[in-house]
Scaffold this motif. Structure first.
Motif, mmCIF file in Angstrom:
data_model
loop_
_atom_site.group_PDB
_atom_site.id
_atom_site.type_symbol
_atom_site.label_atom_id
_atom_site.label_comp_id
_atom_site.label_asym_id
_atom_site.label_seq_id
_atom_site.Cartn_x
_atom_site.Cartn_y
_atom_site.Cartn_z
ATOM 1 N N THR A 179 0.845 -1.191 0.000
ATOM 2 C CA THR A 179 0.000 0.000 0.000
ATOM 3 C C THR A 179 0.880 1.242 0.000
ATOM 4 O O THR A 179 1.884 1.296 0.704
ATOM 5 C CB THR A 179 -0.941 0.041 1.221
ATOM 6 N N LEU A 229 -14.612 -1.778 -1.083
ATOM 7 C CA LEU A 229 -14.587 -0.875 -2.231
ATOM 8 C C LEU A 229 -15.068 0.516 -1.833
ATOM 9 O O LEU A 229 -14.582 1.508 -2.374
ATOM 10 C CB LEU A 229 -15.418 -1.441 -3.376
ATOM 11 N N MET A 252 -12.054 2.181 -0.446
ATOM 12 C CA MET A 252 -11.142 2.543 -1.537
ATOM 13 C C MET A 252 -11.686 3.761 -2.279
ATOM 14 O O MET A 252 -10.924 4.669 -2.624
ATOM 15 C CB MET A 252 -10.974 1.360 -2.496
ATOM 16 N N ASP A 253 -12.988 3.803 -2.496
ATOM 17 C CA ASP A 253 -13.619 4.953 -3.143
ATOM 18 C C ASP A 253 -13.375 6.223 -2.328
ATOM 19 O O ASP A 253 -12.981 7.259 -2.873
ATOM 20 C CB ASP A 253 -15.120 4.696 -3.298
ATOM 21 N N CYS A 283 -9.697 7.304 -2.573
ATOM 22 C CA CYS A 283 -9.394 7.910 -3.873
ATOM 23 C C CYS A 283 -9.978 9.324 -3.986
ATOM 24 O O CYS A 283 -9.330 10.221 -4.527
ATOM 25 C CB CYS A 283 -9.902 7.025 -5.011
ATOM 26 N N GLN A 289 -6.097 7.458 -8.170
ATOM 27 C CA GLN A 289 -6.676 6.224 -8.683
ATOM 28 C C GLN A 289 -6.292 5.070 -7.747
ATOM 29 O O GLN A 289 -5.264 5.150 -7.051
ATOM 30 C CB GLN A 289 -6.134 5.927 -10.089
ATOM 31 N N PRO A 290 -7.074 3.977 -7.735
ATOM 32 C CA PRO A 290 -6.726 2.835 -6.882
ATOM 33 C C PRO A 290 -5.307 2.324 -7.124
ATOM 34 O O PRO A 290 -4.606 1.932 -6.190
ATOM 35 C CB PRO A 290 -7.768 1.773 -7.248
ATOM 36 N N LEU A 298 -2.592 3.700 -5.014
ATOM 37 C CA LEU A 298 -2.561 3.293 -3.613
ATOM 38 C C LEU A 298 -2.075 1.864 -3.414
ATOM 39 O O LEU A 298 -1.584 1.524 -2.350
ATOM 40 C CB LEU A 298 -3.957 3.437 -2.987
#
Length: 68
Positions: free
Chosen positions: A5, A45, A48-49, A52, A58-59, A62
């Motif tokens: 990460t 998710l 993650m959203d 971001c 963007q994913p 990361l």
């Protein structure tokens, strides 16, 4: 683990503290630390959203795959 990460890298680029990011995305600093150190077994998710959006990235910025 071969998944790395790069949350710390993005935090530095955005000049943002971990506490500020945790507050923005609605998780505890302890849970953010687990994500940053790669100790998490899964990432939602929705998390993650939020990462971001907060870090304007963007994913793929990361997460990184480095085979053993």
């Amino acid at each position: 683990m071969p998944i790395i990460t790069n949350i710390d890298v993005m935090l530095a680029r955005r000049k943002m503290s971990s506490g500020e990011l945790a507050e923005k995305i609605g998780i505890t600093p302890a849970n953010l630390s687990i994500l940053k150190t790669g100790k998490a077994k899964a990432v939602r998710l929705s998390t993650m959203d939020a990462l971001c959006k907060a870090l304007d990235c963007q994913p793929g910025d990361l997460l990184e795959y480095k085979p053993d």
